[in-house]
Design an enzyme around this catalytic site. Structure first.
Site, PDB file in Angstrom:
ATOM      1  N   GLU A 250       0.762  -0.839  -1.800  1.00 53.32           N
ATOM      2  CA  GLU A 250       1.091  -1.144  -3.200  1.00 53.32           C
ATOM      3  C   GLU A 250       1.956  -2.397  -3.288  1.00 53.32           C
ATOM      4  O   GLU A 250       1.879  -3.144  -4.271  1.00 53.32           O
ATOM      5  CB  GLU A 250       1.781   0.076  -3.841  1.00 53.32           C
ATOM      6  CG  GLU A 250       0.763   1.197  -4.086  1.00 53.32           C
ATOM      7  CD  GLU A 250       1.312   2.609  -4.018  1.00 53.32           C
ATOM      8  OE1 GLU A 250       2.545   2.797  -4.089  1.00 53.32           O
ATOM      9  OE2 GLU A 250       0.499   3.545  -3.866  1.00 53.32           O
TER      10      GLU A 250
ATOM     11  N   SER B 202      -3.452  10.778   0.788  1.00 54.56           N
ATOM     12  CA  SER B 202      -3.876  12.105   0.308  1.00 54.56           C
ATOM     13  C   SER B 202      -3.697  13.202   1.356  1.00 54.56           C
ATOM     14  O   SER B 202      -4.486  14.139   1.420  1.00 54.56           O
ATOM     15  CB  SER B 202      -5.315  12.067  -0.216  1.00 54.56           C
ATOM     16  OG  SER B 202      -5.402  11.161  -1.315  1.00 54.56           O
TER      17      SER B 202
ATOM     18  N   ASN C  87       7.077   9.843   0.709  1.00 57.08           N
ATOM     19  CA  ASN C  87       7.224   8.583  -0.041  1.00 57.08           C
ATOM     20  C   ASN C  87       7.164   8.939  -1.519  1.00 57.08           C
ATOM     21  O   ASN C  87       6.083   9.171  -2.057  1.00 57.08           O
ATOM     22  CB  ASN C  87       6.083   7.627   0.352  1.00 57.08           C
ATOM     23  CG  ASN C  87       6.072   6.364  -0.505  1.00 57.08           C
ATOM     24  OD1 ASN C  87       7.021   6.093  -1.244  1.00 57.08           O
ATOM     25  ND2 ASN C  87       5.000   5.590  -0.397  1.00 57.08           N
TER      26      ASN C  87
ATOM     27  N   HIS D  77       3.932  -1.465   2.409  1.00 52.77           N
ATOM     28  CA  HIS D  77       3.056  -0.474   1.767  1.00 52.77           C
ATOM     29  C   HIS D  77       1.951  -1.218   1.010  1.00 52.77           C
ATOM     30  O   HIS D  77       2.189  -2.290   0.450  1.00 52.77           O
ATOM     31  CB  HIS D  77       3.865   0.405   0.804  1.00 52.77           C
ATOM     32  CG  HIS D  77       3.077   1.587   0.327  1.00 52.77           C
ATOM     33  ND1 HIS D  77       2.162   1.483  -0.691  1.00 52.77           N
ATOM     34  CD2 HIS D  77       3.027   2.871   0.759  1.00 52.77           C
ATOM     35  CE1 HIS D  77       1.581   2.666  -0.874  1.00 52.77           C
ATOM     36  NE2 HIS D  77       2.094   3.524  -0.004  1.00 52.77           N
TER      37      HIS D  77
ATOM     38  N   LYS E 127       7.688   7.133  -3.991  1.00 53.81           N
ATOM     39  CA  LYS E 127       7.264   6.011  -4.852  1.00 53.81           C
ATOM     40  C   LYS E 127       8.198   5.922  -6.062  1.00 53.81           C
ATOM     41  O   LYS E 127       9.373   6.270  -5.951  1.00 53.81           O
ATOM     42  CB  LYS E 127       5.793   6.166  -5.247  1.00 53.81           C
ATOM     43  CG  LYS E 127       4.902   6.398  -4.022  1.00 53.81           C
ATOM     44  CD  LYS E 127       3.436   6.216  -4.278  1.00 53.81           C
ATOM     45  CE  LYS E 127       2.681   6.469  -2.974  1.00 53.81           C
ATOM     46  NZ  LYS E 127       1.264   6.145  -3.074  1.00 53.81           N
TER      47      LYS E 127
ATOM     48  N   GLY F 187      -3.545   8.250  -2.934  1.00 54.13           N
ATOM     49  CA  GLY F 187      -3.457   8.751  -4.304  1.00 54.13           C
ATOM     50  C   GLY F 187      -4.807   9.075  -4.923  1.00 54.13           C
ATOM     51  O   GLY F 187      -4.901   9.298  -6.129  1.00 54.13           O
TER      52      GLY F 187
ATOM     53  N   GLU G 151      -2.594   3.769   6.638  1.00 56.87           N
ATOM     54  CA  GLU G 151      -2.887   4.276   5.299  1.00 56.87           C
ATOM     55  C   GLU G 151      -4.107   3.552   4.735  1.00 56.87           C
ATOM     56  O   GLU G 151      -3.977   2.469   4.146  1.00 56.87           O
ATOM     57  CB  GLU G 151      -1.690   4.042   4.368  1.00 56.87           C
ATOM     58  CG  GLU G 151      -0.440   4.762   4.801  1.00 56.87           C
ATOM     59  CD  GLU G 151       0.471   5.067   3.606  1.00 56.87           C
ATOM     60  OE1 GLU G 151       0.838   6.234   3.442  1.00 56.87           O
ATOM     61  OE2 GLU G 151       0.789   4.143   2.827  1.00 56.87           O
TER      62      GLU G 151
HETATM   63  P1  PGA Z   1      -0.610   9.756  -1.250  1.00 52.12           P
HETATM   64  O1  PGA Z   1       0.265   8.447  -0.900  1.00 52.12           O
HETATM   65  O2  PGA Z   1      -0.183  10.818  -0.260  1.00 52.12           O
HETATM   66  O3  PGA Z   1      -0.245  10.104  -2.663  1.00 52.12           O
HETATM   67  O4  PGA Z   1      -2.029   9.383  -1.084  1.00 52.12           O
HETATM   68  C1  PGA Z   1       0.558   8.100   0.413  1.00 52.12           C
HETATM   69  C2  PGA Z   1       1.308   6.794   0.420  1.00 52.12           C
HETATM   70  O5  PGA Z   1       0.988   5.911  -0.385  1.00 52.12           O
HETATM   71  O6  PGA Z   1       2.241   6.605   1.228  1.00 52.12           O
END
Ligand code: PGA
Length: 247
Positions: free
Chosen positions: A96, A209, A9, A94, A11, A171, A165
């Protein structure tokens, strides 16, 4: 046994130049991979990355889509448009998007439905916040989020991908332990089993992460069928290590 799925992803990251360098480096390292691999890229780069992933064994993914088929929805991208660019997967719900764009469980369910109706596999994200985990609500939250998608999509639910998640792990460099993740994945699998006889077909990905160092242990868990990878998907060596761990 089904092959694991590792989806990157990206982003809101990338440029024409960096995308080309990244996908070329990934393509060069795909030999001998034993899993499915996808990159979910920002919408403006779908055409570019479609061409770059052709004949590499990698699939193309999007990060969102509209719940509507077409029409007066300025700024939105439809499933039909994504299909036009050879998109196989679309992330929906997601955290976000839930957090910054107010996406509700019901909206996420409609987006999943629109994707499925157009032959795109939705990667449906669920996950609890830190406050919810600390309040002992993890199971209740993820079940509520998935229940909405099951309710709207009925027997088609066996065609989705689920991504667990935990919001506190995204993140932040804080990963759920393999045991913590497996516990939630088992809950989600049981919920899918109650909805479809084909629940074992559903990939349940872990995201938050995931990196080269922790991927193998997470991916070794019974109900962890792959990863949704943010930060580490932007660095070819890191993403390739995760792909190599998925077998
Ligand atoms: P990350 O993000 O691996 O940077 O924690 C995962 C995601 O949001 O899909």
């Amino acid at each position: 046994m089904k092959k694991k799925l590792i989806a990157g992803n990206w982003k809101m990251n990338g440029s024409s130049a960096s995308n080309e360098a990244l996908v070329k480096a990934l393509a060069a390292g795909m030999d001998g991979k034993d899993c499915l691999v996808a990159v979910c890229v920002p919408a403006p780069y779908l055409g570019q990355v479609q061409a770059l992933v052709a004949n590499t064994g990698m699939d193309l993914g999007a990060q969102d889509l509209s719940q509507h088929e077409s029409g007066a929805y300025t700024g939105e991208v439809s499933a039909v448009m994504l299909k036009d660019f050879g998109v196989r997967y679309a992330i929906v719900g997601h955290s976000e998007r839930r957090q910054y764009h107010g996406e509700t469980d019901a909206l996420v369910a409609l987006k999943a439905q629109r994707a499925l109706a157009n032959g795109i596999t939705p990667i449906v994200c669920v996950g609890e916040t830190l406050a919810e985990r600390e309040a002992g609500q993890t199971e209740e939250v993820v079940k509520r989020q998935l229940a909405a998608v099951i309710h709207t999509n009925g027997h088609c639910i066996s065609e989705i991908v689920v991504a667990y998640e935990p919001v506190w792990a995204i993140g932040t460099g804080k990963t759920a332990s393999p045991e913590q993740a497996q516990e939630v994945h088992a809950v989600l699998r049981a919920q899918l089993k109650a909805a479809t006889p084909h629940a074992d077909r559903v990939h349940i990905l872990y995201g938050g992460s995931m990196n080269a160092a922790n991927a193998a242990q997470l991916l070794a868990q019974t109900d962890i069928d792959g990863g949704l990878v943010g930060g580490a998907s932007l660095k070819a060596p890191d993403f390739l290590s995760i792909v190599a761990a998925a077998r």
